[in-house]
Design an enzyme around this catalytic site. Structure first.
Site, PDB file in Angstrom:
ATOM      1  N   ASP A  13      57.446  88.711  43.428  1.00  0.00           N
ATOM      2  CA  ASP A  13      58.446  88.196  42.475  1.00  0.00           C
ATOM      3  C   ASP A  13      58.661  86.688  42.604  1.00  0.00           C
ATOM      4  OD1 ASP A  13      58.820  90.838  41.606  1.00  0.00           O
ATOM      5  OD2 ASP A  13      60.272  91.185  43.205  1.00  0.00           O
ATOM      6  N   GLY A  40      55.803  93.693  38.385  1.00  0.00           N
ATOM      7  CA  GLY A  40      56.583  93.371  37.198  1.00  0.00           C
ATOM      8  C   GLY A  40      56.539  91.869  37.036  1.00  0.00           C
ATOM      9  N   HIS A  41      55.801  91.389  36.057  1.00  0.00           N
ATOM     10  CA  HIS A  41      55.638  89.952  35.858  1.00  0.00           C
ATOM     11  C   HIS A  41      56.350  89.548  34.566  1.00  0.00           C
ATOM     12  CE1 HIS A  41      51.710  90.082  38.440  1.00  0.00           C
ATOM     13  NE2 HIS A  41      52.781  90.482  39.090  1.00  0.00           N
ATOM     14  N   GLN A 223      52.171  91.505  43.587  1.00  0.00           N
ATOM     15  CA  GLN A 223      52.881  91.557  44.876  1.00  0.00           C
ATOM     16  C   GLN A 223      52.776  90.203  45.594  1.00  0.00           C
ATOM     17  OE1 GLN A 223      50.653  94.609  44.232  1.00  0.00           O
ATOM     18  NE2 GLN A 223      52.473  95.067  43.060  1.00  0.00           N
TER      19      GLN A 223
HETATM   20  P1  GDP Z   1      56.402  87.809  39.467  1.00  0.00           P
HETATM   21  O1  GDP Z   1      56.404  89.254  39.802  1.00  0.00           O
HETATM   22  O2  GDP Z   1      55.911  86.971  40.613  1.00  0.00           O
HETATM   23  O3  GDP Z   1      55.701  87.490  38.192  1.00  0.00           O
HETATM   24  O4  GDP Z   1      57.931  87.391  39.276  1.00  0.00           O
HETATM   25  P2  GDP Z   1      59.048  88.205  38.422  1.00  0.00           P
HETATM   26  O5  GDP Z   1      58.781  87.998  36.995  1.00  0.00           O
HETATM   27  O6  GDP Z   1      59.172  89.599  38.923  1.00  0.00           O
HETATM   28  O7  GDP Z   1      60.359  87.472  38.904  1.00  0.00           O
HETATM   29  C1  GDP Z   1      60.551  86.104  38.721  1.00  0.00           C
HETATM   30  C2  GDP Z   1      61.814  85.896  37.852  1.00  0.00           C
HETATM   31  O8  GDP Z   1      62.198  84.532  37.917  1.00  0.00           O
HETATM   32  C3  GDP Z   1      61.596  86.193  36.384  1.00  0.00           C
HETATM   33  O9  GDP Z   1      62.797  86.665  35.853  1.00  0.00           O
HETATM   34  C4  GDP Z   1      61.244  84.823  35.805  1.00  0.00           C
HETATM   35  O10 GDP Z   1      61.574  84.713  34.417  1.00  0.00           O
HETATM   36  C5  GDP Z   1      62.127  83.933  36.629  1.00  0.00           C
HETATM   37  N1  GDP Z   1      61.622  82.575  36.886  1.00  0.00           N
HETATM   38  C6  GDP Z   1      60.357  82.160  37.108  1.00  0.00           C
HETATM   39  N2  GDP Z   1      60.342  80.847  37.425  1.00  0.00           N
HETATM   40  C7  GDP Z   1      61.635  80.436  37.414  1.00  0.00           C
HETATM   41  C8  GDP Z   1      62.277  79.189  37.691  1.00  0.00           C
HETATM   42  O11 GDP Z   1      61.677  78.191  38.042  1.00  0.00           O
HETATM   43  N3  GDP Z   1      63.656  79.169  37.579  1.00  0.00           N
HETATM   44  C9  GDP Z   1      64.379  80.273  37.221  1.00  0.00           C
HETATM   45  N4  GDP Z   1      65.695  80.141  37.156  1.00  0.00           N
HETATM   46  N5  GDP Z   1      63.796  81.448  36.964  1.00  0.00           N
HETATM   47  C10 GDP Z   1      62.445  81.535  37.069  1.00  0.00           C
HETATM   48  P1  IMO Z   2      55.258  91.767  41.758  1.00  0.00           P
HETATM   49  O1  IMO Z   2      53.801  91.738  41.336  1.00  0.00           O
HETATM   50  C1  IMO Z   2      58.168  92.923  44.812  1.00  0.00           C
HETATM   51  C2  IMO Z   2      57.237  96.523  47.136  1.00  0.00           C
HETATM   52  C3  IMO Z   2      58.145  97.718  46.956  1.00  0.00           C
HETATM   53  C4  IMO Z   2      58.075  98.328  48.351  1.00  0.00           C
HETATM   54  C5  IMO Z   2      56.621  98.082  48.739  1.00  0.00           C
HETATM   55  C6  IMO Z   2      55.703  99.285  48.522  1.00  0.00           C
HETATM   56  O2  IMO Z   2      56.205  91.909  40.629  1.00  0.00           O
HETATM   57  O3  IMO Z   2      55.552  90.635  42.674  1.00  0.00           O
HETATM   58  P2  IMO Z   2      54.664 100.388  46.323  1.00  0.00           P
HETATM   59  O4  IMO Z   2      55.341 101.015  45.139  1.00  0.00           O
HETATM   60  O5  IMO Z   2      53.783  99.247  46.008  1.00  0.00           O
HETATM   61  O6  IMO Z   2      53.987 101.409  47.200  1.00  0.00           O
HETATM   62  O7  IMO Z   2      55.903  99.817  47.221  1.00  0.00           O
HETATM   63  O8  IMO Z   2      56.170  97.000  47.946  1.00  0.00           O
HETATM   64  N1  IMO Z   2      56.650  95.982  45.888  1.00  0.00           N
HETATM   65  C7  IMO Z   2      57.045  94.851  45.297  1.00  0.00           C
HETATM   66  N2  IMO Z   2      58.054  94.001  45.605  1.00  0.00           N
HETATM   67  N3  IMO Z   2      57.358  92.655  43.777  1.00  0.00           N
HETATM   68  C8  IMO Z   2      56.314  93.463  43.478  1.00  0.00           C
HETATM   69  O9  IMO Z   2      55.388  93.174  42.557  1.00  0.00           O
HETATM   70  C9  IMO Z   2      56.151  94.655  44.228  1.00  0.00           C
HETATM   71  N4  IMO Z   2      55.278  95.688  44.178  1.00  0.00           N
HETATM   72  C10 IMO Z   2      55.584  96.483  45.207  1.00  0.00           C
HETATM   73  O10 IMO Z   2      59.447  97.325  46.606  1.00  0.00           O
HETATM   74  O11 IMO Z   2      58.881  97.593  49.236  1.00  0.00           O
HETATM   75 MG    MG Z   3      57.763  90.841  39.880  1.00  0.00          MG
END
Ligand code: GDP
Ligand code: IMO
Ligand code: MG
Length: 427
Positions: A13, A40-41, A223
């Site tokens: 994340d 979840g991206h 991840q």
């Molecule tokens: P990912 O799994 O690495 O793609 O990240 P996620 O999408 O799960 O979580 C990142 C969150 O931070 C999302 O809600 C993005 O829209 C948000 N985000 C990304 N870059 C920034 C930033 O520079 N500032 C803020 N405030 N939010 C950001």
């Molecule tokens: P992105 O790509 C954050 C974590 C789960 C759990 C562990 C194992 O959005 O960064 P799983 O279901 O993969 O067997 O769970 O990994 N986990 C993540 N945490 N961001 C993710 O993906 C994750 N994908 C799995 O919360 O701790």
């Molecule tokens: Mg994510």
């Protein structure tokens, strides 16, 4: 060879989706190489906020071919839902390519993920319950069902029957859960096969040909480094190779195809699920980061655990991924705090660690050693160049850059594409 890997440098994340979407126009292909819909991206494109779980974050650009590599595990129901969602939002999924060698998440994998977590009780991993671990277990056990099995209903049925021999016994005898029949699964997968067959291809040949023709390929990690099955905080990890090496295994290109590795790290750090987390905050500062940063899981909606930036972890990520560049995201969130702490080392039983301890016990009990830096306490979301940032924010970036030993070539100051400061990044 113009291959670039983008990886999470923390526990996931970090904002990989946003950065993939930002740099994607420079590439012909964006490839997911591991994981499944545990990811979840979040991508904000054309004013729309999209949560992508399986389809690479470059899908929004018609010039890009999105690819799901062999290293991924695919829940076909989720994939089809995601394709439908994108079509509804006006983004074509016609170009999507799925490796014939990728594995399928089967209905029983979801049951087994939930049952295994339940049986672990207080030792649960906190998985996303999407069937990821059980699907990778079957892959290693050579009981997996692959995407290519969808091409031939007779072969598909044989493979399902073989898998059910074992799965039904485990479901029934170990967990007391309902079992499956091959007939029901085959009926469920008939329309799935029809829908997905036009997208199945030989990804290895496709990507190697593209790279040989000097086309640019971006490998989008899911991840993060500390969730990697080998290099993460085992057993509190996911079941795939999230680190940069996984890009080659999970797509079928050689290491010589990769010439840059971009690590993504938040200006602080978060984690979802169980497991050690040395810099975790349990006070109001942690709550502020969660609230201001909107730290709720994109996949499960769970509140993310928040903590101070851990330079030991990012330095470790630089090593295991061979990072050439670092992107620091969510710098704007730190505008909410007065003083910023950075973990520069750990202490455990009188020993100082400047790298991630080799044993899980030491990491579990590691006490962070902090350096304090002044905050800037002002809105930086409109800054578009490094020089526009307040001096304290510039100093913070320079400080963590030195600790990581990797140039910070991008800084994100908000969730949208344009809220990014490019500071030396180029493909
Ligand atoms: P990912 O799994 O690495 O793609 O990240 P996620 O999408 O799960 O979580 C990142 C969150 O931070 C999302 O809600 C993005 O829209 C948000 N985000 C990304 N870059 C920034 C930033 O520079 N500032 C803020 N405030 N939010 C950001
Ligand atoms: P992105 O790509 C954050 C974590 C789960 C759990 C562990 C194992 O959005 O960064 P799983 O279901 O993969 O067997 O769970 O990994 N986990 C993540 N945490 N961001 C993710 O993906 C994750 N994908 C799995 O919360 O701790
Ligand atoms: Mg994510």
């Amino acid at each position: 060879m113009p291959g670039i890997v983008l990886v999470g440098a923390q526990w996931g994340d970090e904002g990989k989706g946003k950065i993939t979407d930002l740099i994607a126009p420079d590439f012909s292909y964006v490839v997911r190489y591991q994981g499944g819909n545990n990811a979840g991206h979040t991508v904000i494109a054309d004013g729309k906020t999209l949560a992508l779980h399986l389809i690479p974050s470059g899908i929004m650009y018609p010039s890009i071919t999105p690819v799901i590599g062999n290293g991924c595990v695919i829940d076909p129901h989720v994939l089809i839902e995601e394709m439908d969602m994108l079509e509804r939002e006006g983004f074509s999924t016609e170009r999507l390519i799925i490796s014939a060698k990728a594995h399928l998440i089967m209905p029983y994998h979801l049951d087994l993920d939930a049952a295994s977590e339940k049986s672990l009780g207080k030792n649960e991993i906190g998985t996303t319950k999407r069937g990821i671990g059980p699907a990778y277990m079957d892959k290693a056990a050579r009981l997996g069902i692959r995407v290519q099995d969808l091409l031939d209903p007779a072969i598909f049925k044989l493979k399902v029957e073989a898998a059910l021999e074992e799965k039904n016994r485990v479901l029934d005898k170990l967990y007391g859960l309902p079992t499956y029949t091959a007939e029901a699964i085959c009926a469920e997968f008939e329309p799935i096969a029809k829908r997905l067959i036009p997208h199945i291809a030989n990804v290895t040949t496709l990507l190697n040909d593209a790279l040989a023709a000097q086309e640019y390929v971006l490998f989008e990690g899911a991840q993060g480094t500390l969730l990697d099955i080998d290099h993460g905080t085992y057993p509190f990890v996911t079941s795939s190779s999230c680190t940069a090496g996984g890009a080659t295994i999970g797509s079928g290109v050689g290491p010589t195809a990769i010439n840059k590795v971009l690590g993504i790290a938040k200006a602080y750090i978060t984690r979802v699920g169980s497991g050690p987390f040395p810099t975790e905050l349990f006070d109001e500062v942690g709550e502020t980061l969660a609230t201001v940063g909107g730290e709720y899981g994109t996949t499960t909606g769970r509140l993310r655990r928040c903590g101070w930036y851990d330079a030991v972890i990012v330095r470790y990520a630089a090593e295991v991924n061979g990072l050439t560049d670092l992107c620091i995201t969510k710098l704007d969130v730190l505008s909410a705090v007065d003083t910023i702490k950075v973990c520069v080392a750990y202490e455990h039983e009188g020993k100082r660690y400047t790298t991630v301890p080799d044993t899980q016990t030491a990491f579990h009990h590691a006490t962070p050693i902090y350096e304090e830096l002044p905050g800037w306490k002002c809105d930086i979301t409109a800054c578009r160049s490094f020089e526009e940032l307040p001096q304290e924010a510039q100093d913070y970036i320079v400080y963590i850059e030195k600790l990581a030993g990797v140039p910070v070539s991008m800084v994100a100051v908000g969730p949208s594409r344009e809220q990014t400061i490019v500071r030396g990044w180029g493909v």
